[in-house]
Design a protein around this motif. Structure first.
Motif, short mmCIF file in Angstrom:
data_model
loop_
_atom_site.label_atom_id
_atom_site.label_comp_id
_atom_site.label_asym_id
_atom_site.label_seq_id
_atom_site.Cartn_x
_atom_site.Cartn_y
_atom_site.Cartn_z
N TYR A 100 9.78 3.06 -13.75
CA TYR A 100 10.94 2.97 -13.15
C TYR A 100 10.58 3.29 -11.88
O TYR A 100 11.26 3.28 -11.27
CB TYR A 100 11.30 3.67 -14.17
N SER A 101 9.99 4.11 -11.53
CA SER A 101 10.18 4.67 -10.54
C SER A 101 9.98 3.85 -9.34
O SER A 101 10.42 4.05 -7.30
CB SER A 101 9.93 5.64 -9.93
N ILE A 102 9.37 2.64 -9.52
CA ILE A 102 9.30 2.01 -8.14
C ILE A 102 10.68 0.84 -7.27
O ILE A 102 10.10 0.56 -6.29
CB ILE A 102 7.78 0.92 -8.32
N ASN A 103 11.54 0.86 -8.17
CA ASN A 103 12.35 -0.17 -8.10
C ASN A 103 13.54 0.48 -7.00
O ASN A 103 13.21 0.13 -5.81
CB ASN A 103 13.73 0.59 -9.09
N ASN A 104 13.79 1.91 -6.55
CA ASN A 104 13.88 2.49 -5.38
C ASN A 104 12.92 2.18 -3.98
O ASN A 104 14.06 1.63 -3.02
CB ASN A 104 14.48 3.92 -5.39
N THR A 105 11.92 2.14 -4.14
CA THR A 105 11.33 1.74 -3.34
C THR A 105 10.60 0.25 -3.32
O THR A 105 10.95 -0.01 -1.43
CB THR A 105 9.78 2.09 -3.64
N ILE A 106 11.24 -0.85 -3.18
CA ILE A 106 11.28 -2.13 -3.29
C ILE A 106 12.66 -2.60 -2.76
O ILE A 106 12.75 -2.98 -2.17
CB ILE A 106 11.52 -3.00 -5.14
N VAL A 107 14.79 -1.11 -3.17
CA VAL A 107 15.06 -1.72 -2.62
C VAL A 107 15.19 -1.34 -0.95
O VAL A 107 15.42 -2.22 -0.03
CB VAL A 107 16.18 -1.07 -3.72
N VAL A 108 14.35 -0.06 -0.72
CA VAL A 108 14.54 -0.31 0.55
C VAL A 108 13.65 -1.01 1.58
O VAL A 108 13.93 -1.51 2.32
CB VAL A 108 13.45 1.82 0.50
N PHE A 109 12.33 -1.36 0.99
CA PHE A 109 11.32 -2.54 1.59
C PHE A 109 12.37 -4.11 1.58
O PHE A 109 11.85 -4.72 2.20
CB PHE A 109 9.82 -2.38 1.46
N ASP A 110 12.79 -4.54 0.38
CA ASP A 110 13.69 -5.50 0.63
C ASP A 110 14.44 -5.43 1.95
O ASP A 110 14.97 -6.49 2.95
CB ASP A 110 14.46 -6.19 -0.65
N ILE B 24 0.93 -1.30 0.22
CA ILE B 24 0.20 -0.14 -0.23
C ILE B 24 0.87 1.42 0.32
O ILE B 24 0.32 2.35 -0.70
CB ILE B 24 -0.49 -0.15 1.16
N ALA B 25 1.99 1.19 0.82
CA ALA B 25 2.87 2.87 0.96
C ALA B 25 3.27 2.88 -0.52
O ALA B 25 4.04 3.72 -0.77
CB ALA B 25 3.81 2.29 1.78
N ALA B 26 3.92 1.69 -0.59
CA ALA B 26 4.44 1.86 -2.75
C ALA B 26 3.80 1.71 -3.50
O ALA B 26 4.34 3.12 -4.66
CB ALA B 26 5.27 0.03 -2.57
N ILE B 27 2.12 1.97 -3.31
CA ILE B 27 1.44 2.51 -4.26
C ILE B 27 1.16 3.61 -4.04
O ILE B 27 1.26 4.27 -5.02
CB ILE B 27 0.09 1.09 -4.52
N ILE B 28 0.97 4.17 -2.95
CA ILE B 28 0.53 6.12 -2.57
C ILE B 28 2.09 6.15 -3.40
O ILE B 28 1.99 7.69 -3.58
CB ILE B 28 0.53 6.37 -0.78
N GLY B 29 3.02 5.56 -2.73
CA GLY B 29 4.63 6.17 -3.52
C GLY B 29 3.94 6.74 -5.08
O GLY B 29 4.89 7.55 -5.74
#
Length: 375
Positions: A252-262, A214-219
């Protein structure tokens, strides 16, 4: 580095919301200003002829002229001055009032050039200028005002070249065109974005947890919104290139967010795993995750920005219309991945953990009270 590790990033969630709110307010002011001045809500955004329709002016000048930069500039500037002249606008205002009883301002009658290019080769090499039609708010159903403006422009250019150059062989033509990007294209783009959001949410929920998704989608929605707001502020044309940029940013912009959550997932084990009752310090865990991935996020964003910025600097107008929105999206994506999405995750996770603690403590208090109770 020690100061960064001790930084309270997610705790300052209210602070990170200031920049997006300011950009939103500025975009609203710019949108409203242009819409009010032009008395047309569609003018609030710089909508290109891909979506709004337009006209094409073609002037065959030959390769000898168009391959010479000085001659090219001279001819283009002259044609541009005629295209955007108050003289033609005044004639349109009078024509609209006398023939159709339509009140239209001169600013609404002046053409806005979309872009310029050359076509053909040799003696048939032509200067092609695309510009907007008179808004349907003022024009008739048969586009009489736009057609009349095109006729006046064509006659004025012919008269100029006949008088100034004694050359009647130059071919000049104007044509009215509808929207080349139909409603189906827009619908397809919106469907593609929505499907991408759903698939991203499902992927993150499976790999991480629902709150991360949910946080990633809102971002991601934040990134797209900021890109749109900045495009409005800087009056960048919204056309097919913008749709391509929009889909690029979503991907593209979801990449950095996924790295943080990983990294959050890895650090959760360090902080005690999935302990029931919410005993993990989510804020501290997420803050450390942000700091640990900061260098990677900066490096990946900079390397991409260098390439796309070069495109914006040396590219043609159509390339810049793609590159600039992507740059806006990259900056917004970098910002949201480090402060927006992690802060939202902590707000949701802390709220859930508090409810778990309250429920757990409530159960513990209730047990002695009802133990051995008789009906």
């Amino acid at each position: 580095m020690k100061k960064l590790q001790d930084a309270k990033i997610v705790e300052k969630h209210w602070l990170w919301a200031i920049a997006p709110v300011i950009i939103f307010l500025v975009a609203v002011i710019v949108f409203t200003s242009f819409a009010v001045v032009n008395k047309d809500i569609s003018k609030g955004m710089n909508i290109g002829i891909d979506f709004a329709g337009g006209s094409i002016l073609t002037v065959e000048l030959g390769s000898d002229v168009l391959n010479n930069s000085e001659e090219y500039d001279k001819h283009y500037q002259k044609i541009e001055s005629m295209l955007t002249s108050d003289e033609i606008a005044k004639q349109i205002v009078e024509y609209a009032k006398e023939n159709f009883g339509i009140e239209i301002s001169e600013s609404a009658a002046v053409a806005s050039i979309s872009y310029v290019q050359t076509s053909g080769s040799g003696s048939e090499m032509a200067l092609v200028i695309k510009y907007d039609n008179i808004s349907s708010t003022f024009d008739t159903k048969n586009n009489d005002l736009t057609t009349r403006r095109n006729e006046l422009l064509e006659n004025q250019i012919k008269e100029y070249y006949t008088t100034e150059y004694q050359d009647e062989s130059i071919t000049i033509s104007t044509s009215y065109i509808g929207a080349t990007a139909s409603a189906s294209l827009i619908n397809t783009a919106l469907i593609a974005v929505c499907v991408s959001l759903v698939l991203i949410l499902i992927y993150i929920m499976i790999r991480f947890e629902i709150w991360s998704g949910i946080a990633a989608i809102i971002g991601l929605i934040h990134d797209v919104a900021m890109m749109v707001f900045l495009v409005i502020i800087f009056r960048i044309q919204i056309n097919s290139a913008f749709i391509a940029a929009l889909i690029t940013i979503v991907s593209y912009s979801i990449n950095n967010t996924i790295v943080v959550f990983d990294r959050v997932r890895e650090n959760r084990k360090k902080f005690g795993g999935n302990v029931k009752g919410g005993t993990i310090d989510n804020n501290k865990m997420v803050n450390e995750s942000i700091v640990q991935t900061l260098t990677r996020s900066i490096n990946s964003t900079i390397t991409t920005m260098v390439a796309i910025t070069l495109f914006a600097i040396i590219g043609t107008a159509s390339v810049r219309e793609f590159a600039l929105p992507v740059i806006f999206g990259l900056i917004a994506g970098f910002y949201s991945s480090l402060v927006i999405a992690p802060s939202l995750y902590c707000l949701m996770k802390n709220s859930v953990d508090k409810r778990k603690i309250a429920k757990r403590d409530g159960v513990r208090k209730d047990k002695p009270k009802y133990a051995g109770a008789k009906n």
